[in-house]
Design a protein around this motif. Sequence first.
Motif, PDB file in Angstrom:
ATOM      1  N   THR A  68      88.045  42.367-111.394  1.00  0.00           N
ATOM      2  CA  THR A  68      86.821  41.612-111.196  1.00  0.00           C
ATOM      3  C   THR A  68      87.103  40.376-110.376  1.00  0.00           C
ATOM      4  N   ASN A  69      86.078  39.841-109.733  1.00  0.00           N
ATOM      5  CA  ASN A  69      86.286  38.616-108.980  1.00  0.00           C
ATOM      6  C   ASN A  69      86.447  37.437-109.936  1.00  0.00           C
ATOM      7  N   SER A  70      86.751  36.283-109.355  1.00  0.00           N
ATOM      8  CA  SER A  70      87.305  35.193-110.148  1.00  0.00           C
ATOM      9  C   SER A  70      86.438  34.792-111.347  1.00  0.00           C
ATOM     10  N   SER A  71      86.811  35.319-112.464  1.00  0.00           N
ATOM     11  CA  SER A  71      86.238  34.874-113.715  1.00  0.00           C
ATOM     12  C   SER A  71      87.194  33.857-114.323  1.00  0.00           C
ATOM     13  N   ARG A  72      87.016  33.532-115.551  1.00  0.00           N
ATOM     14  CA  ARG A  72      87.944  32.610-116.191  1.00  0.00           C
ATOM     15  C   ARG A  72      89.327  33.238-116.278  1.00  0.00           C
ATOM     16  N   ALA A  73      89.339  34.561-116.453  1.00  0.00           N
ATOM     17  CA  ALA A  73      90.618  35.273-116.570  1.00  0.00           C
ATOM     18  C   ALA A  73      91.509  35.014-115.360  1.00  0.00           C
ATOM     19  N   GLU A  74      90.914  35.159-114.190  1.00  0.00           N
ATOM     20  CA  GLU A  74      91.727  34.972-112.982  1.00  0.00           C
ATOM     21  C   GLU A  74      92.210  33.544-112.843  1.00  0.00           C
ATOM     22  N   GLN A  75      91.390  32.627-113.264  1.00  0.00           N
ATOM     23  CA  GLN A  75      91.804  31.224-113.190  1.00  0.00           C
ATOM     24  C   GLN A  75      93.050  30.979-114.027  1.00  0.00           C
ATOM     25  N   THR A  76      93.005  31.461-115.263  1.00  0.00           N
ATOM     26  CA  THR A  76      94.185  31.252-116.117  1.00  0.00           C
ATOM     27  C   THR A  76      95.385  31.987-115.544  1.00  0.00           C
ATOM     28  N   ARG A  77      95.153  33.187-115.024  1.00  0.00           N
ATOM     29  CA  ARG A  77      96.251  33.920-114.416  1.00  0.00           C
ATOM     30  C   ARG A  77      96.882  33.111-113.283  1.00  0.00           C
ATOM     31  N   ALA A  78      96.030  32.540-112.460  1.00  0.00           N
ATOM     32  CA  ALA A  78      96.540  31.733-111.354  1.00  0.00           C
ATOM     33  C   ALA A  78      97.256  30.489-111.874  1.00  0.00           C
ATOM     34  N   ALA A  79      96.699  29.900-112.905  1.00  0.00           N
ATOM     35  CA  ALA A  79      97.336  28.710-113.466  1.00  0.00           C
ATOM     36  C   ALA A  79      98.720  29.036-114.007  1.00  0.00           C
ATOM     37  N   ILE A  80      98.825  30.171-114.663  1.00  0.00           N
ATOM     38  CA  ILE A  80     100.126  30.594-115.195  1.00  0.00           C
ATOM     39  C   ILE A  80     101.120  30.784-114.059  1.00  0.00           C
ATOM     40  N   LEU A  81     100.669  31.467-113.006  1.00  0.00           N
ATOM     41  CA  LEU A  81     101.560  31.741-111.879  1.00  0.00           C
ATOM     42  C   LEU A  81     102.042  30.432-111.249  1.00  0.00           C
ATOM     43  N   LYS A  82     101.120  29.505-111.098  1.00  0.00           N
ATOM     44  CA  LYS A  82     101.479  28.223-110.492  1.00  0.00           C
ATOM     45  C   LYS A  82     102.498  27.483-111.356  1.00  0.00           C
ATOM     46  N   ALA A  83     102.240  27.467-112.641  1.00  0.00           N
ATOM     47  CA  ALA A  83     103.177  26.801-113.546  1.00  0.00           C
ATOM     48  C   ALA A  83     104.522  27.504-113.545  1.00  0.00           C
ATOM     49  N   ALA A  84     104.483  28.832-113.439  1.00  0.00           N
ATOM     50  CA  ALA A  84     105.733  29.596-113.434  1.00  0.00           C
ATOM     51  C   ALA A  84     106.567  29.256-112.207  1.00  0.00           C
ATOM     52  N   ILE A  85     105.909  29.118-111.053  1.00  0.00           N
ATOM     53  CA  ILE A  85     106.637  28.764-109.827  1.00  0.00           C
ATOM     54  C   ILE A  85     107.380  27.445-110.020  1.00  0.00           C
ATOM     55  N   ARG A  86     106.688  26.489-110.597  1.00  0.00           N
ATOM     56  CA  ARG A  86     107.318  25.189-110.851  1.00  0.00           C
ATOM     57  C   ARG A  86     108.513  25.332-111.797  1.00  0.00           C
ATOM     58  N   GLU A  87     108.266  25.955-112.921  1.00  0.00           N
ATOM     59  CA  GLU A  87     109.289  26.006-113.965  1.00  0.00           C
ATOM     60  C   GLU A  87     110.492  26.839-113.526  1.00  0.00           C
ATOM     61  N   PHE A  88     110.235  27.998-112.947  1.00  0.00           N
ATOM     62  CA  PHE A  88     111.344  28.829-112.487  1.00  0.00           C
ATOM     63  C   PHE A  88     112.091  28.131-111.365  1.00  0.00           C
ATOM     64  N   GLY A  89     111.363  27.481-110.481  1.00  0.00           N
ATOM     65  CA  GLY A  89     112.026  26.764-109.396  1.00  0.00           C
ATOM     66  C   GLY A  89     112.885  25.630-109.918  1.00  0.00           C
TER      67      GLY A  89
END
Lengths: 245, 245
Positions: free
Chosen positions: A9-30
């Motif tokens: 589905t297009n950007s619902s709340r789900a996608e937002q959290t998914r994106a937020a997780i990915l962004k945080a993961a990039i920071r933390e893993f980096g």
Amino acid sequence: MTNSKTISTNSSRAEQTRAAILKAAIREFGAHGLSGARIDAIAQAASANKALLYYYFKNKEGLYSAAIESVSAEVVHNALAALDPKYSPGERLLRCALNHFDRILTKHEFQSLLQQEMVRVQRNEHHGETAFFQSTFRPLMERLLSAVEEGVRAGELCKAEPMQVVYAIFGTNVFYFLSAPMVATALGIEPFHPQALEARRRGAVQLWGNALFVDRAHGAKLVQKVLRQMPMPEVKDFQLRRKFA
Amino acid sequence: MTNSKTISTNSSRAEQTRAAILKAAIREFGAHGLSGARIDAIAQAASANKALLYYYFKNKEGLYSAAIESVSAEVVHNALAALDPKYSPGERLLRCALNHFDRILTKHEFQSLLQQEMVRVQRNEHHGETAFFQSTFRPLMERLLSAVEEGVRAGELCKAEPMQVVYAIFGTNVFYFLSAPMVATALGIEPFHPQALEARRRGAVQLWGNALFVDRAHGAKLVQKVLRQMPMPEVKDFQLRRKFA
DNA sequence: TAGTATTAACTAACTGTTTAATTAATGACG
DNA sequence: CGTCATTAATTAAACAGTTAGTTAATACTA
């Protein structure tokens, strides 16, 4: 490819959290690498529950892969833009060097993650992302190498091993940011001061203008042109990194 | 400085085990970083009991510091030898580049450990080894920078920011070995094949001969001389690294 | 209400570190 | 020299804290 869940589905709340997780993961893993990164830290930074990471990305490695793929794709896309064939081969290389420097400067979390991945591949701890790496990095490499070859053939650039040029350009930038903090403590200088950064950026491209071109005057002219057309981007939070983690 | 135990008696069994632990620690920390390294793994590799690591070195960090200091000291000592003032400034730089390449080639565990430490300092995770870094790396840096300055003043080298030259020389080598495994998977080539290594080694120093010298013919001549006097060392186990974690 | 998204609590495994007990080396001294 | 006392070196086992991963229940929403 790695994503267990394809975004339907297009950007619902789900996608937002998914994106937020990915962004945080990039920071933390980096910042801490695959083994050093903490799932709880990522969840907290994304203000999401820990189990959500397992819901969207199968496990820690899955999340890591997703982060790598996301970053790699954007980095390559960005770099390819600098290699526009409308510029001469030599100018393409100069632009690529500047573009690379600026990317590290503005998106250091991307660079950290890529470095982490490089040492990880070095240890043979990667498992089967080969196909992704090929499809992503190969086009960039080919355009780079052919730029050097073309430049040599046209008599604009000195005869040199194309790969060597690529290593030198990227390596200088990477090593600058990699060693800067250690240089800072070892020599008591401040490599992240905006002025120092500006000088280094200019110094790098001037070095290549002098090093690679058959006609050094022509190289210097191109350097001036490229520096004028590509001013250094604003650097926001490089000093803040001292306080941060 | 960090050693809790100063070596009092000459090499008894105790010193042997201490050395074995340190050697194993260099490998393990270099391969997995401070957080990724496992105390048990180091103990096993040194065939020593786990508690011995705490007996000789206070704790994990103490062991890590000892490993870093040991490696750094040897590396700097080695590099300084290449900067003998009896050579011209330009030749010194070429020798230093080759020496650096060869050191990474023959002692990759040293390089891995130093890289780990660089990213660690980058994250501000170091605590108070500043004094050691200063006393160890400063002399090397000063000799390097003054070589460039001297060469520029004498008209042998092109006018350039000394630091930029240093970053370029070391960065190219570091980045080659750092990115090689990823390049290998991404492009399907074999950067650790002895022939590829030999080509890269020659390519690097040729690039600098062409890039840094005012008189490129003179640079090329020096490159030939230096390559003749410094043949590539035997590389023993670079292919074995594939099998080895 | 049916399925999706999200949460809190829980567990099993791992890892750095310590402790207490054991063996080897060293020195004192009759 | 030998015997004993003292210190250095080494070991096995357990402790205490942390972490990736799971589960089952709950809120949301179409």
